[in-house]
Motif scaffolding. Structure first.
Motif, mmCIF file in Angstrom:
data_model
loop_
_atom_site.group_PDB
_atom_site.id
_atom_site.type_symbol
_atom_site.label_atom_id
_atom_site.label_comp_id
_atom_site.label_asym_id
_atom_site.label_seq_id
_atom_site.Cartn_x
_atom_site.Cartn_y
_atom_site.Cartn_z
ATOM 1 N N LEU A 220 0.871 -1.229 -0.044
ATOM 2 C CA LEU A 220 -0.030 -0.057 -0.055
ATOM 3 C C LEU A 220 0.998 1.262 -0.198
ATOM 4 N N SER A 221 0.576 2.192 -0.775
ATOM 5 C CA SER A 221 1.421 3.465 -0.593
ATOM 6 C C SER A 221 0.319 4.616 -0.866
ATOM 7 N N GLY A 222 0.609 5.850 -0.449
ATOM 8 C CA GLY A 222 -0.159 7.015 -0.802
ATOM 9 C C GLY A 222 -1.405 6.820 0.250
ATOM 10 N N ASP A 223 -1.395 6.124 1.191
ATOM 11 C CA ASP A 223 -2.775 5.893 2.125
ATOM 12 C C ASP A 223 -3.027 7.240 2.668
ATOM 13 N N GLU A 224 -2.123 8.305 2.572
ATOM 14 C CA GLU A 224 -2.691 9.621 3.336
ATOM 15 C C GLU A 224 -3.312 10.422 2.351
ATOM 16 N N THR A 225 -3.660 9.978 1.121
ATOM 17 C CA THR A 225 -4.201 10.662 0.228
ATOM 18 C C THR A 225 -5.629 11.063 0.375
ATOM 19 N N GLU A 226 -5.888 12.288 0.377
ATOM 20 C CA GLU A 226 -7.169 12.801 0.995
ATOM 21 C C GLU A 226 -8.333 12.654 -0.098
ATOM 22 N N ILE A 227 -9.461 12.279 0.068
ATOM 23 C CA ILE A 227 -10.450 12.147 -0.880
ATOM 24 C C ILE A 227 -11.873 12.523 -0.411
ATOM 25 N N ASP A 228 -12.678 13.233 -1.073
ATOM 26 C CA ASP A 228 -14.068 13.286 -0.608
ATOM 27 C C ASP A 228 -14.654 12.017 -0.068
ATOM 28 N N LYS A 229 -15.363 12.343 1.032
ATOM 29 C CA LYS A 229 -15.959 11.167 1.957
ATOM 30 C C LYS A 229 -16.860 10.486 0.905
ATOM 31 N N THR A 230 -17.806 11.002 0.258
ATOM 32 C CA THR A 230 -18.719 10.165 -0.585
ATOM 33 C C THR A 230 -17.890 9.361 -1.692
ATOM 34 N N VAL A 231 -16.881 9.993 -2.178
ATOM 35 C CA VAL A 231 -16.067 9.223 -2.980
ATOM 36 C C VAL A 231 -15.377 8.199 -2.641
ATOM 37 N N ALA A 232 -14.940 8.068 -1.323
ATOM 38 C CA ALA A 232 -14.374 7.280 -0.465
ATOM 39 C C ALA A 232 -15.372 6.026 -0.165
ATOM 40 N N GLU A 233 -16.635 6.114 -0.085
ATOM 41 C CA GLU A 233 -17.589 5.321 0.173
ATOM 42 C C GLU A 233 -17.889 4.528 -1.088
ATOM 43 N N LEU A 234 -17.771 5.627 -2.134
ATOM 44 C CA LEU A 234 -18.227 4.764 -3.568
ATOM 45 C C LEU A 234 -17.010 3.898 -3.985
ATOM 46 N N LEU A 235 -15.940 4.138 -3.588
ATOM 47 C CA LEU A 235 -14.652 3.639 -4.095
ATOM 48 C C LEU A 235 -14.493 2.097 -3.551
ATOM 49 N N ALA A 236 -15.065 1.962 -2.480
ATOM 50 C CA ALA A 236 -14.856 0.662 -1.778
ATOM 51 C C ALA A 236 -15.404 -0.558 -2.642
ATOM 52 N N ASP A 237 -16.264 -0.483 -3.181
ATOM 53 C CA ASP A 237 -16.988 -1.515 -4.000
ATOM 54 C C ASP A 237 -15.961 -1.724 -5.171
ATOM 55 N N PRO A 238 -15.815 -0.957 -6.120
ATOM 56 C CA PRO A 238 -14.983 -0.983 -7.141
ATOM 57 C C PRO A 238 -13.590 -1.713 -6.708
ATOM 58 N N LEU A 239 -13.160 -1.177 -5.575
ATOM 59 C CA LEU A 239 -11.662 -1.765 -5.200
ATOM 60 C C LEU A 239 -11.751 -3.126 -5.104
ATOM 61 N N VAL A 240 -12.604 -3.552 -4.316
ATOM 62 C CA VAL A 240 -13.152 -4.943 -3.694
ATOM 63 C C VAL A 240 -12.824 -5.703 -5.051
ATOM 64 N N HIS A 241 -13.818 -5.405 -6.253
ATOM 65 C CA HIS A 241 -13.883 -6.139 -7.566
ATOM 66 C C HIS A 241 -12.718 -6.211 -8.173
ATOM 67 N N THR B 23 -12.773 17.061 -6.207
ATOM 68 C CA THR B 23 -13.964 17.851 -5.501
ATOM 69 C C THR B 23 -15.105 17.491 -6.280
ATOM 70 N N LEU B 24 -16.305 17.610 -5.789
ATOM 71 C CA LEU B 24 -17.458 17.252 -6.444
ATOM 72 C C LEU B 24 -18.247 18.524 -6.468
ATOM 73 N N ALA B 25 -17.793 19.748 -5.786
ATOM 74 C CA ALA B 25 -18.699 20.730 -5.588
ATOM 75 C C ALA B 25 -18.028 21.959 -6.412
ATOM 76 N N ILE B 26 -16.846 22.478 -6.146
ATOM 77 C CA ILE B 26 -16.295 23.560 -6.470
ATOM 78 C C ILE B 26 -14.944 23.633 -7.185
ATOM 79 N N ILE B 27 -15.012 24.037 -8.382
ATOM 80 C CA ILE B 27 -13.694 24.066 -9.002
ATOM 81 C C ILE B 27 -13.265 25.791 -9.298
ATOM 82 N N GLU B 28 -12.012 25.903 -9.616
ATOM 83 C CA GLU B 28 -11.652 27.181 -10.209
ATOM 84 C C GLU B 28 -11.931 26.959 -11.756
ATOM 85 N N GLY B 29 -12.665 28.080 -12.171
ATOM 86 C CA GLY B 29 -12.868 27.899 -13.619
ATOM 87 C C GLY B 29 -12.481 29.075 -14.633
ATOM 88 N N MET B 30 -12.262 28.983 -15.828
ATOM 89 C CA MET B 30 -12.066 30.215 -16.617
ATOM 90 C C MET B 30 -13.521 30.256 -17.685
#
Lengths: 156, 670
Positions: free
Chosen positions: B376-397, B532-539
């Motif tokens: 395992l590496s980079g396990d301190e990488t921060e992700i959105d909580k919703t994403v973390a939850e949705l990621l669990a199933d795909p990872l298992v598969h 992020t799922l919510a706000i980005i810097e845009g042009m």
């Protein structure tokens, strides 16, 4: 209001009726979120012709559909009485542009007849039934089918 | 309350007693030698009562040890700073150790799926000795949230322990977590869970004290116990019956009675089928654990925000334009900080999600008989909580697939000159505006031929079209529902259901997946999810009457070109030369059918964007400026709009579409 009337109100389905061309249509009142005046619509590229675009409804972005285009009724310019009815379908909220809203009527289930078999007229399959009100007939829409992506896909 | 002066001496004696392994008389003697008043004395008295009180004629050595250990732990903890709650917890733990009359291992012979109510043990309610008739739903759900976390900690520790059986740190960690869990169960009167947790704790005490070697029997029994407790936690609202409780208790006792760890047949920790089907997991309440510091920051900023707003409102702008500019700049600064903090509240490290894979890898690798080393590496990488939850199933598969299909059996690996142990690597990282989660194995890799043949067979593509497809696109077929090239369906994978889930879950967070494969050497799946799922810097850019937003992170530069920099290919594809590099141009007005001001490339502006190193020029009329952009999803009603990631509401209430640069680059390449 008397109690009996209240009870009646609650049990008889209410419909919001609106005009489109020469016909009057109805949709279940429980599905109507609000009615808003015409406002500037941002077109969405790449979308079917009956999708007018999106509007900003107090910060929520809602797609707007044109009922005339959907029904293949001849297009005409929007005027002051043109309004957008915001409808809740099974999956999302959608705005529908109609010529004008008419009334809210109660139509008891025994006054509703099943729609006739599909004829050449456009959009027949969106009908939930024909509601008789006095001498007139209201075409009752099945909003979920009327505004479903499935229909959108086949129409596109 | 004051610790007595001779405290250290009696502790020494007590430890001696403990080392004398379960001798009831010696333990009593040692405890009697401890003279403490006040609350600490209560602990000692309670322990003595248990050992000496004669509640049961026989106490097994394991329990004696546990009593002494808990009593000592309580005293040692409390000696410097007696905390009432802790003392209560220890007292409760001791009471739970009260010998259970009528329990003996003979019960092991009973059917495992004997319903809990019919259980002959009279102990359940006693041990539970709850202070409430029934805890309130709020308490139960709070309990569940904490219990899940504690059990997850236990599991992590157990897996560490399993990997390195001589390690001591994980034992302590598991013990602590299990102890708190047990305390919570006791507090809320979940007697069964408390009893099981307690028995597991007793076993851990033996391990902790070095009196029971930690071997696979122990870890298997404890992991099984954790699983059963996990299921029980989900049914806490209905009383939290532990599936297969009697059997579990028997196994734990058995483990305790074999201090040397002499090969009892590794117990298949049984979980009765009937009990599993009864479990109706409730939807976990969506809560978030947040650092108090962040909440403080948030409140501070709200304070500043109020001040800044007041400043803007009360400034006579006409008279003092400078002051007004300053005030609004301040307001802007505060709002941005507020946004940063608010966003950070939702971010969680990806570590726990990875940690769940450790268990999956362990279980699957045992089942398919392929030894695997997981990195395992980079396990301190921060992700959105919703994403973390949705990621669990795909990872298992993906992990299951990698183990089952990707890695070869050890013999085959040896034959190919690879180490017997397969390697699986999980990496988390931030790349540009995305989180990348990579799953790499060093197995067979994906077979383009096999996947292609299967796709043709299933009528997904014609043979001719297949020949022209890129590897990436061919690999994409594995995400089709029901698609599997596995010759044999195993209980791990091969039914072709999992990969479908992978894609669906990723689409929900606007993520995508890249597949790289080196036949014979391994495969790598990269899940790419927007940060992020919510706000980005845009042009904000303009084409005719339409304003579009380009995510700033994707923009390399914006240029005005001279006519001589433009080359047109025979396919009408325009290329622009920028500092020696030829970059294709995408005319957005043509793609979206917008009436633009300019049609000649040198009149408008080219926004150079890139995705994964592939650049693309977007032709627009005008740059309007940089904006903080709140992303609103495009209603599903509209279906998929090519190259659009969502939309945003501008300051004046109009709507601007946000371009999805990666998909535009992809569109252009096709």
């Amino acid at each position: 209001m008397a109690d009996e009337e209240l009870a009646e109100e609650a049990s008889v389905p209410m419909y919001l009726t609106f005009a489109l061309g020469d016909e009057t249509y109805g949709i279940p009142l429980t599905r109507v979120l609000e009615i808003i005046g015409m406002q500037s619509i941002t077109p969405i590229p790449d979308s079917p012709a009956y999708v007018r675009g999106v509007i900003n409804l107090r910060g929520k972005v809602i797609p707007v559909d044109d009922a005339r285009a959907r029904y293949g009724v001849e297009q005409r310019a929007y005027e002051s009485r043109t309004v957008i009815i915001v409808v809740q379908t099974a999956n999302w909220s959608v705005g529908v542009v109609v010529d004008r809203v008419s009334d809210v009527v109660a139509i008891p289930p025994d006054s509703v007849e099943p729609p006739p078999p599909v004829t050449s007229r456009h959009g027949q399959h969106f009908l939930q039934g024909l509601g008789k009100v006095g001498d007139g007939v209201r075409l009752l829409l099945d909003v979920d089918r009327f505004l479903s992506d499935e229909i959108a896909a086949t129409a596109a | 309350m004051e610790p007595t002066a001779e405290a250290p001496a009696f502790l020494e004696r007590a430890r001696d007693a403990l080392r004398s392994s379960g001798d009831r008389a010696r333990a009593c003697e040692a405890l009697r030698a401890i003279s403490l008043s006040g609350r600490l004395g209560e602990i000692v008295a309670e322990a003595l009562g248990l050992l000496d009180g004669g509640a049961a004629p026989e106490i097994d050595p394991g329990t004696v040890d546990a009593i002494v250990a808990i009593a000592l732990e309580g005293v040692v903890h409390g000696i410097d700073d007696p905390v009432d709650d802790e003392i209560d917890a220890h007292l409760q733990a001791l009471r739970a150790l009260a010998p259970i009359p009528g329990f003996d291992l003979g019960e092991l012979g009973e059917p495992l799926d004997a319903p809990a109510e019919a259980d002959p043990e009279p102990s359940g309610p006693e041990i539970g000795a709850s202070m409430f008739e029934r805890p309130s739903p709020e308490l139960v759900s709070a309990f569940q949230i904490e219990a899940r976390e504690l059990l997850a900690n236990c599991e992590r520790g157990m897996l560490e322990l399993e990997a390195d059986q001589s390690a001591t740190a994980p034992v302590h960690e598991v013990f602590r977590a299990l102890h708190s869990f047990k305390g919570n169960c006791g507090f809320l009167g979940f007697g069964e869970m408390e009893e099981v947790a307690h028995r597991a704790e007793s076993l851990l005490v033996l391990v902790k004290e070095g009196r029971r070697r930690c071997d696979t029997t122990v870890t298997a029994a404890l992991l099984g116990t954790l699983d059963a407790l996990g299921r029980a936690v989900e049914t806490a609202a209905d009383g939290g019956a532990v599936p297969g409780r009697v059997a579990l208790l028997g196994i734990l006792d058995k483990c305790m009675q074999q201090p040397t760890g002499d090969a009892p047949p590794a117990p298949e920790v049984p979980v009765p089928v009937a009990a599993i089907t009864e479990v109706r997991p409730q939807r976990p309440q969506a809560t978030l654990r947040v650092d108090v510091l962040k909440v403080d920051q948030l409140l501070d900023l709200v304070g500043e925000l109020i001040i800044a707003t007041t400043a803007v409102r009360h400034l006579p702008s006409a008279e003092e334009p400078d002051a007004h500019t300053r005030a609004s700049a301040q307001l802007d600064r505060v709002v941005r900080s507020l946004q940063d903090v608010a966003m950070s509240l939702r971010m969680v490290p990806i570590g726990p999600t990875f940690q769940r894979m450790v268990r999956v890898v362990r279980d699957v690798s045992q089942r398919v008989g392929k030894p695997v080393e997981l990195q395992l590496s980079g396990d301190e990488t921060e992700i959105d909580k919703t994403v973390a939850e949705l990621l669990a199933d795909p990872l298992v598969h993906l992990v299951r697939n990698a183990l089952d299909h990707g890695l070869e059996p050890p013999e085959e690996r040896e034959a190919r000159g690879k180490p017997r142990t397969g390697r699986l690597r999980l990496t988390g990282s931030h790349v540009g505006g995305e989180v990348w989660v990579r799953i790499e194995d060093d197995g067979r890799g994906l077979s383009r031929d096999k996947i292609g043949a299967r796709a043709v067979e299933r009528g997904l593509v014609s043979r001719e079209a297949l020949a022209r497809m890129s590897d990436t696109d061919v690999f994409g077929f594995i995400f089709e529902p029901g698609f599997s090239t596995a010759e044999q369906v195993s209980d791990v994978s091969g039914r072709g259901v999992g990969m479908d889930v992978v894609r669906r879950n990723l689409e929900r967070v606007r993520g995508r997946i890249d597949i790289k494969s080196d036949p014979g050497r391994g495969a790598a799946f990269t899940l790419r999810i927007p940060l992020t799922l919510a706000i980005i810097e845009g042009m904000l850019v303009r084409i005719g009457d339409t304003s579009l937003t380009v995510p700033l992170l994707c923009i390399r530069e914006s240029v005005v070109v001279r006519p001589e920099d433009v080359t047109v290919l025979t396919t009408w594809q325009e290329l622009v030369r920028i500092r020696g590099e030829l970059i294709p141009v995408l005319r957005l007005h043509r793609l979206y059918g917008i009436q633009s001001d300019y049609t000649a490339l040198h009149e408008g502006i080219l926004v150079v964007v890139e995705d994964g190193g592939r650049p693309l020029c977007l032709f627009v009329d005008q740059l309007i400026g940089q904006r903080q952009t709140v992303i609103k999803p495009i209603s599903g009603f509209l279906g998929n709009v090519r190259g659009i990631a969502g939309c945003t509401v501008l300051g004046d209430g109009r709507i601007s579409l946000i371009l999805d640069v990666p998909s535009l680059v992809h569109l252009q390449a096709d």
